[in-house]
Scaffold this motif. Sequence first.
Motif, short mmCIF file in Angstrom:
data_model
loop_
_atom_site.label_atom_id
_atom_site.label_comp_id
_atom_site.label_asym_id
_atom_site.label_seq_id
_atom_site.Cartn_x
_atom_site.Cartn_y
_atom_site.Cartn_z
N TYR A 152 52.30 -29.25 -118.80
CA TYR A 152 52.35 -30.11 -117.61
C TYR A 152 51.74 -31.47 -117.94
CZ TYR A 152 51.30 -31.78 -112.87
OH TYR A 152 51.21 -32.53 -111.72
N SER A 153 52.48 -32.53 -117.63
CA SER A 153 52.04 -33.88 -117.99
C SER A 153 51.03 -34.46 -117.02
CB SER A 153 53.25 -34.81 -118.06
OG SER A 153 53.82 -34.98 -116.77
N GLY A 154 50.86 -33.82 -115.86
CA GLY A 154 49.93 -34.34 -114.87
C GLY A 154 50.56 -35.35 -113.92
N THR A 155 51.86 -35.56 -114.05
CA THR A 155 52.56 -36.49 -113.15
C THR A 155 53.56 -35.72 -112.29
OG1 THR A 155 54.25 -36.95 -114.82
CG2 THR A 155 52.33 -38.40 -114.77
N GLY A 156 53.62 -36.06 -111.01
CA GLY A 156 54.52 -35.36 -110.10
C GLY A 156 53.94 -34.04 -109.65
N ASP A 157 54.60 -33.43 -108.69
CA ASP A 157 54.14 -32.14 -108.16
C ASP A 157 54.44 -31.04 -109.16
OD1 ASP A 157 53.47 -29.89 -106.67
OD2 ASP A 157 54.24 -30.73 -104.81
N ARG A 158 53.45 -30.23 -109.44
CA ARG A 158 53.65 -29.12 -110.37
C ARG A 158 54.54 -28.04 -109.76
NH1 ARG A 158 48.93 -26.28 -113.91
NH2 ARG A 158 48.68 -28.46 -114.50
N TRP A 159 54.67 -28.05 -108.45
CA TRP A 159 55.38 -26.97 -107.75
C TRP A 159 56.60 -27.49 -106.99
CZ3 TRP A 159 53.71 -22.11 -108.69
CH2 TRP A 159 52.42 -21.98 -109.20
N THR A 160 57.63 -26.66 -106.91
CA THR A 160 58.72 -26.86 -105.98
C THR A 160 58.42 -26.01 -104.75
OG1 THR A 160 60.39 -27.34 -107.66
CG2 THR A 160 61.19 -26.48 -105.55
N ARG A 161 58.51 -26.63 -103.58
CA ARG A 161 58.11 -25.96 -102.35
C ARG A 161 59.26 -25.92 -101.35
NH1 ARG A 161 52.17 -26.77 -102.29
NH2 ARG A 161 51.63 -28.04 -104.10
N VAL A 170 57.14 -22.91 -110.18
CA VAL A 170 56.44 -23.97 -110.89
C VAL A 170 57.44 -24.84 -111.62
CG1 VAL A 170 56.08 -22.65 -113.02
CG2 VAL A 170 54.44 -24.42 -112.38
N ASN A 171 57.16 -26.12 -111.72
CA ASN A 171 58.04 -27.05 -112.43
C ASN A 171 57.60 -27.15 -113.89
OD1 ASN A 171 59.40 -27.66 -110.01
ND2 ASN A 171 57.86 -29.20 -109.48
N ILE A 172 58.50 -26.85 -114.79
CA ILE A 172 58.22 -26.90 -116.22
C ILE A 172 59.10 -27.96 -116.86
CG2 ILE A 172 58.28 -25.62 -118.40
CD1 ILE A 172 56.14 -24.65 -116.50
N ALA A 173 58.50 -28.83 -117.67
CA ALA A 173 59.27 -29.84 -118.39
C ALA A 173 58.63 -30.09 -119.75
CB ALA A 173 59.30 -31.15 -117.58
N ASN A 174 59.46 -30.40 -120.73
CA ASN A 174 59.00 -30.78 -122.06
C ASN A 174 58.11 -29.71 -122.70
OD1 ASN A 174 60.28 -33.34 -122.08
ND2 ASN A 174 58.66 -34.13 -120.75
N LYS A 181 48.28 -33.97 -124.02
CA LYS A 181 48.71 -34.18 -122.64
C LYS A 181 47.47 -34.56 -121.83
CE LYS A 181 52.87 -32.21 -123.38
NZ LYS A 181 54.19 -32.77 -123.11
N ASP A 182 47.41 -35.78 -121.36
CA ASP A 182 46.27 -36.22 -120.54
C ASP A 182 46.50 -35.83 -119.09
OD1 ASP A 182 45.40 -37.27 -122.88
OD2 ASP A 182 45.37 -39.36 -122.22
N SER A 183 45.44 -35.42 -118.42
CA SER A 183 45.55 -35.01 -117.03
C SER A 183 44.27 -35.37 -116.28
CB SER A 183 45.79 -33.50 -116.93
OG SER A 183 44.72 -32.78 -117.51
#
Length: 247
Positions: A152-161, A170-174, A181-183
């Motif tokens: 998780y990159s720390g940008t955007g919502d981690r979850w789809t609701r 949960v949203n997974i990317a890259n 990965k900074d958060s």
Amino acid sequence: MAKQNIFDNEVFFQEYSKLREREVNANNLFEIPTLYALLPDLKEKRILDLGCGTGERCMDYLKRGAVSVTGIDISEKMLAVAKSENNDPNITYLKIPMEDIGDLEGEFDVAISSLALHYVEDFSGVVKNVRRLLCEGGVFIFSQEHPLATCYSGTGDRWTRDENGKKIHVNIANYCVEGRKDSTWFVEGIQRYHRMFSTIVNTLADNGFRIVKMEEPYPTKEIVEKYPDYYDLYHKPDFLFVKAVKN
């Protein structure tokens, strides 16, 4: 390159300490029980604790029969608490980064690391040094943030609701993009390092370890009934545990 020492940030240290003081937290419910379930018999064993923090577990290892414990940590604040509250003649605390354990002398029966390796850039280097420091048949047990969390990159919502705000997934990317990965967690700029499952497993295998157990703890039905927020862990475990033996 200087290694980040976020636990000596005063704001982070205070907020983290408050979190760990709560009776109900993910460490007490999932991380500590799983780690302890993976431990071998520690009687007369020499223990290396990588990222020992405030030393509570170093004391626990002695109570479980260990003959000596060497606890290392990069945080001066953590070690000050350890030396004050969890001191013992059979515990040695050292202020060194985990990446520098190649400078350590001696031999250990068990190496343990609790939720620290995701802060380390050179995972392979640490694994090589752990193997060198372990006796034949020595055991390496570690927990880390789960790879589905570290990507998780720390940008955007981690979850789809859904329309009511309930988490659907949960949203997974890259996931396959490894590296730093900074958060934000209490403070901005927390540096963590993402590695895929295959990288973790292959690094251990390539450096002479045999993996004997992996765990991804999730809540029982009783825990979810008592603490509904932990239903999140059915979507995405927080922690990954690995138990490996030196070949």
